[in-house]
Design a protein around this motif. Sequence first.
Motif, short mmCIF file in Angstrom:
data_model
loop_
_atom_site.label_atom_id
_atom_site.label_comp_id
_atom_site.label_asym_id
_atom_site.label_seq_id
_atom_site.Cartn_x
_atom_site.Cartn_y
_atom_site.Cartn_z
N SER A 48 0.74 -1.21 -0.32
CA SER A 48 -0.03 -0.10 0.04
C SER A 48 0.83 1.27 0.10
O SER A 48 0.46 2.28 -0.34
N MET A 49 2.17 1.05 0.28
CA MET A 49 3.05 2.25 0.52
C MET A 49 3.72 2.47 -1.00
O MET A 49 4.08 3.44 -1.44
N ILE A 50 4.29 1.26 -1.21
CA ILE A 50 4.94 1.14 -2.52
C ILE A 50 4.30 1.29 -3.88
O ILE A 50 4.75 1.85 -4.70
N GLY A 68 -0.18 -6.74 -11.32
CA GLY A 68 0.20 -7.69 -12.19
C GLY A 68 1.13 -8.99 -11.43
O GLY A 68 1.68 -8.74 -10.56
N SER A 69 1.36 -10.01 -12.46
CA SER A 69 2.14 -11.04 -11.78
C SER A 69 3.63 -10.82 -11.91
O SER A 69 3.90 -10.22 -13.04
N ASN A 70 4.36 -10.87 -10.82
CA ASN A 70 5.81 -10.69 -10.84
C ASN A 70 6.26 -9.18 -11.36
O ASN A 70 7.14 -9.33 -12.33
N ARG A 71 5.62 -8.28 -10.87
CA ARG A 71 5.84 -7.01 -11.20
C ARG A 71 6.68 -6.22 -10.38
O ARG A 71 6.68 -6.46 -9.32
N ARG A 72 7.47 -5.36 -10.90
CA ARG A 72 8.35 -4.51 -9.97
C ARG A 72 7.85 -3.25 -9.68
O ARG A 72 7.37 -2.41 -10.38
N TYR A 73 7.78 -2.78 -8.21
CA TYR A 73 7.49 -1.40 -7.77
C TYR A 73 8.57 -1.05 -6.80
O TYR A 73 9.17 -1.98 -6.10
N VAL A 107 13.68 0.92 -1.58
CA VAL A 107 12.87 -0.33 -1.49
C VAL A 107 12.17 -0.80 -2.93
O VAL A 107 11.50 0.03 -3.60
N GLU A 108 12.48 -2.04 -3.14
CA GLU A 108 11.88 -2.53 -4.28
C GLU A 108 11.24 -3.79 -4.20
O GLU A 108 11.69 -4.66 -3.24
N ILE A 109 10.25 -4.16 -4.95
CA ILE A 109 9.54 -5.50 -4.87
C ILE A 109 9.13 -5.93 -6.04
O ILE A 109 9.05 -5.17 -7.03
N ASN A 110 9.25 -7.32 -6.36
CA ASN A 110 8.55 -7.94 -7.55
C ASN A 110 7.22 -8.67 -6.80
O ASN A 110 7.31 -9.44 -5.80
N THR A 111 6.14 -8.58 -7.41
CA THR A 111 4.88 -9.04 -6.73
C THR A 111 4.87 -10.35 -6.79
O THR A 111 5.57 -11.11 -7.47
N PRO A 112 3.87 -11.07 -6.18
CA PRO A 112 3.67 -12.34 -6.38
C PRO A 112 3.39 -12.96 -7.58
O PRO A 112 3.05 -12.32 -8.46
N VAL A 113 3.80 -14.05 -7.90
CA VAL A 113 3.94 -14.86 -9.11
C VAL A 113 2.37 -15.49 -9.23
O VAL A 113 2.14 -16.51 -8.81
N THR A 114 1.52 -14.91 -9.89
CA THR A 114 0.13 -15.36 -9.88
C THR A 114 -0.36 -16.05 -11.44
O THR A 114 -1.24 -16.66 -11.37
N ALA A 115 0.76 -15.68 -12.23
CA ALA A 115 0.41 -16.43 -13.66
C ALA A 115 1.47 -17.59 -13.90
O ALA A 115 1.87 -18.34 -12.60
N GLY A 116 1.99 -17.83 -14.77
CA GLY A 116 2.86 -18.97 -15.15
C GLY A 116 4.36 -18.56 -14.64
O GLY A 116 4.53 -17.29 -14.44
#
Length: 260
Positions: A43-45, A55-60, A137-146
């Motif tokens: 929610s902050m990033i 989206g799946s495996n996206r960087r923020y 701070v960087e993240i890659n979101t959960p992998v929800t697709a393949g």
Amino acid sequence: MQSVLSGITPNDIRLAPFPHVFVRDVLDDETHRALSASFPPFSMIGWDNPKAKPGSNRRYQLSAWPIQNHPDLPDVWKEFVTLHSSPAFFAEVVALFRDHWPAALKATLGGDLLGHSMGMLMRDQFDRARILQDARVEINTPVTAGPSSSRGPHLDTPNRLFTCLYYMRHPDDDAVGGDLELFRWKDGPISNIHCYALPEDAVEVVSVIPYRANQMVIFPQGIDAIHGVGIRHPTPHTRRYVFISAEIEENWLVSPAAAA
């Protein structure tokens, strides 16, 4: 608080496939646990809207400047990003890789990486500072697709001076993949070195650095500093790290193939 380079010397530099340092258990346990437990939520990033799924495996990312000024983040985070976006930390990086800075970069900066006006990304502009730093701070979101890679083999932006990754894998994260891969050219640099992902037939993996908590990797930008993120398999977990870097205004890194 000590920097992630505390106690590291040029003797720790590994030369293959390009100069870099890789260290486990970088910070003391208390500091790492405090940072990990208060890692900024999505929610902050990203955004504060639970109905809008990323989206799946996206960087923020969330840069040091807003972290310093965020009322809901603890002092340990403000101290960490302030230290690692400071001229003092930059001087540590310069000293560590003193024998490995590319000649083109040194020439662009008048022969020396030190002695320039310094600033922070988002807070300052290049008309006020010769070099801008960030510890975001960087993240890659959960992998929800393949299965996928958030970023294949690539070189960082041509105005970057160095890249430092401090990994903050969550204790419950049992995801498969997402390791850092280091590459080398198969037949020398291609002309288009700044495409989003380099052609797979132009590079090959030399080593893999596992994605682990409290682990740091740092390297100067250069024509051989090819890296990427390995395939991540479906997972509900977020890949977490801090990206520390410095940039100048000019795109100093040019492929010798393009220059020819």
